[in-house]
Design an enzyme around this catalytic site. Structure first.
Site, PDB file in Angstrom:
ATOM      1  N   HIS A  17       0.841  -1.211   0.000  1.00  0.00           N
ATOM      2  CA  HIS A  17       0.000   0.000   0.000  1.00  0.00           C
ATOM      3  C   HIS A  17       0.871   1.254   0.000  1.00  0.00           C
ATOM      4  CE1 HIS A  17      -3.035  -2.649   2.350  1.00  0.00           C
ATOM      5  NE2 HIS A  17      -3.548  -2.460   1.141  1.00  0.00           N
ATOM      6  N   LYS A  41     -18.783  -5.587   7.818  1.00  0.00           N
ATOM      7  CA  LYS A  41     -17.613  -6.468   7.809  1.00  0.00           C
ATOM      8  C   LYS A  41     -16.619  -6.020   8.876  1.00  0.00           C
ATOM      9  CE  LYS A  41     -14.147  -8.020   4.525  1.00  0.00           C
ATOM     10  NZ  LYS A  41     -13.511  -7.611   3.303  1.00  0.00           N
ATOM     11  N   ARG A  92      -1.325  -5.543  -8.852  1.00  0.00           N
ATOM     12  CA  ARG A  92      -0.237  -6.465  -8.523  1.00  0.00           C
ATOM     13  C   ARG A  92       0.027  -7.452  -9.648  1.00  0.00           C
ATOM     14  NH1 ARG A  92      -3.115  -7.847  -2.937  1.00  0.00           N
ATOM     15  NH2 ARG A  92      -4.778  -7.752  -4.466  1.00  0.00           N
ATOM     16  N   SER A 129      -3.071  -7.746   2.450  1.00  0.00           N
ATOM     17  CA  SER A 129      -3.328  -7.705   3.903  1.00  0.00           C
ATOM     18  C   SER A 129      -3.889  -9.035   4.388  1.00  0.00           C
ATOM     19  CB  SER A 129      -4.322  -6.595   4.231  1.00  0.00           C
ATOM     20  OG  SER A 129      -3.793  -5.341   3.907  1.00  0.00           O
TER      21      SER A 129
END
Ligand code: PNS
Length: 160
Positions: A17, A41, A92, A129
């Site tokens: 990040h 969530k 990515r 993460s």
């Protein structure tokens, strides 16, 4: 003045990040890191904790034109309310592209806001993460993947 947002869950922030945020800070006058507040969530860290960790990292990196805030609801509404011209996302791998393209096109359709994709630096292209949390949960070493304060908080949180 050109203002961009780097949106995400950041549960917790990783070096991947920070790579994208710091490069966005070099491209735009101002960058807002938008931490999604998702009532439905529950993450490992609260939104306030995530913001604290991000602020500490951004300060350490000396990124004076970067701020960190929580947002809820649609990202395009957050952009409109904060005069944000662009969404910055890291890519990515090709596997990220399908969904990111779909979201970019939806956001553009909804509001005209554009998305700028930055290729993640190769050293962080495997980083997420969710994986960091899973590896740390089972005792793996993630100390090279997140800032040291985040690492300490991860160990503390997962020990309880
Ligand atoms: O770090 P994440 O969880 O991959 O980030 C996803 C995020 C926050 C960028 C995305 O879920 C989002 O933009 N959420 C806000 C709600 C919204 O605008 N949804 C429509 C997207 S087209």
């Amino acid at each position: 003045m050109r203002r961009a947002v780097c949106p995400g869950s950041f549960d917790p922030v990783t070096y991947g990040h920070l790579d994208v945020v710091s490069r966005a800070a070099g491209l735009f006058d101002e960058v807002v890191v938008g931490v999604l507040v998702n009532e439905a969530k529950h993450g490992l860290f609260t939104v306030d904790e995530r913001i604290e960790m991000l602020v500490a990292s951004v300060t350490r990196l000396g990124l004076a034109n970067v701020s960190v805030v929580g947002f809820s609801g649609l990202l395009v509404d957050f952009c409109r309310e904060n005069d944000i011209a662009a969404i910055v996302k890291g890519l990515r791998a090709v596997s990220d592209f399908d969904f990111e393209l779909q979201m970019a096109q939806m956001n553009h359709n909804l509001s005209g806001v554009d998305t700028v994709f930055l290729p993640t630096s190769p050293e962080w292209s495997f980083l997420a993460s969710s994986l960091v949390k899973e590896v740390a949960r089972f005792g793996g070493d993630v100390s090279q993947l997140v800032p040291s304060d985040v690492h300490a908080r991860l160990k503390e949180r997962l020990a309880t």
